[in-house]
Design a protein around this motif. Structure first.
Motif, PDB file in Angstrom:
ATOM      1  N   PRO A   1      42.399  27.882  46.392  1.00  0.00           N
ATOM      2  CA  PRO A   1      42.353  29.104  46.930  1.00  0.00           C
ATOM      3  C   PRO A   1      43.241  30.013  48.037  1.00  0.00           C
ATOM      4  CG  PRO A   1      40.594  28.106  47.358  1.00  0.00           C
ATOM      5  CD  PRO A   1      41.163  27.197  47.470  1.00  0.00           C
ATOM      6  N   SER A   2      43.777  31.171  47.056  1.00  0.00           N
ATOM      7  CA  SER A   2      44.533  32.394  48.194  1.00  0.00           C
ATOM      8  C   SER A   2      43.822  33.400  48.921  1.00  0.00           C
ATOM      9  CB  SER A   2      45.536  32.758  47.169  1.00  0.00           C
ATOM     10  OG  SER A   2      46.417  33.466  47.699  1.00  0.00           O
ATOM     11  N   THR A   3      44.513  33.486  50.170  1.00  0.00           N
ATOM     12  CA  THR A   3      44.266  34.117  50.749  1.00  0.00           C
ATOM     13  C   THR A   3      44.915  35.632  51.163  1.00  0.00           C
ATOM     14  OG1 THR A   3      45.036  33.723  53.066  1.00  0.00           O
ATOM     15  CG2 THR A   3      41.963  33.128  52.532  1.00  0.00           C
ATOM     16  N   ASP A   4      45.796  35.574  50.199  1.00  0.00           N
ATOM     17  CA  ASP A   4      47.364  36.480  49.895  1.00  0.00           C
ATOM     18  C   ASP A   4      45.956  37.901  49.158  1.00  0.00           C
ATOM     19  OD1 ASP A   4      48.579  35.205  51.209  1.00  0.00           O
ATOM     20  OD2 ASP A   4      49.589  34.597  48.961  1.00  0.00           O
ATOM     21  N   PRO A   5      46.577  38.806  49.499  1.00  0.00           N
ATOM     22  CA  PRO A   5      45.945  39.912  49.058  1.00  0.00           C
ATOM     23  C   PRO A   5      46.202  39.728  47.568  1.00  0.00           C
ATOM     24  CG  PRO A   5      47.519  40.985  50.555  1.00  0.00           C
ATOM     25  CD  PRO A   5      47.863  39.486  50.667  1.00  0.00           C
TER      26      PRO A   5
END
Length: 63
Positions: free
Chosen positions: A38-42
């Motif tokens: 999972p990405s935490t980038d906006p």
């Protein structure tokens, strides 16, 4: 060594899996994105990166 899918003992022919079935289950997980991190980038990270690139390419801006 145990199979990462079902925890059975591995078979030399399918290592690190115990069977063709478990190897196919693993492949299916890769193909469908089951192992994606999972990405935490906006959500707009791509737009922000493009804007930054455009900003650094401006000729009126000193480097």
């Amino acid at each position: 060594m145990t199979c990462p899918i079902c925890n059975a003992e591995t078979a030399k022919a399918y290592r690190p899996f115990c069977s063709r079935r478990c190897a196919d289950v693993d492949l299916g997980r890769w193909i469908t994105g089951g192992y994606a991190v999972p990405s935490t980038d906006p959500a707009d990270a791509e737009e922000a990166a493009d804007a930054l690139e455009r900003e650094t390419e401006r000729p009126d801006r000193p480097n």
